[in-house]
Scaffold this motif. Structure first.
Motif: not given
Length: 64
Positions: A34-49
């Motif tokens: 669930l943490f990964g799912f919600f993190l992927a839809s956050s504004s930080v996701a492009p930076y993590i990718g």
């Protein structure tokens, strides 16, 4: 796309190994998912990718 599928398989295998051999409870695995799912839809996701892709290029020895 190939990198994300490889990361999914690798992280899934790590979670399975922790669940099977490291006494990770099923609730902890659900929370990680669930943490990964919600993190992927956050504004930080492009930076993590971008960070993961840069680290993969560094490990593979590919320079931009």
């Amino acid at each position: 796309m190939f990198l994300s599928m490889s990361a999914i398989v690798l992280l899934g295998a790590a979670i399975f190994a922790l669940w099977r051999f490291g006494r990770l409870s099923p609730w902890h695995a659900v929370l990680c998912t669930l943490f990964g799912f919600f993190l992927a839809s956050s504004s930080v996701a492009p930076y993590i990718g971008a960070t993961v892709r840069a680290a993969a290029r560094l490990l593979a020895g590919i320079h931009p």
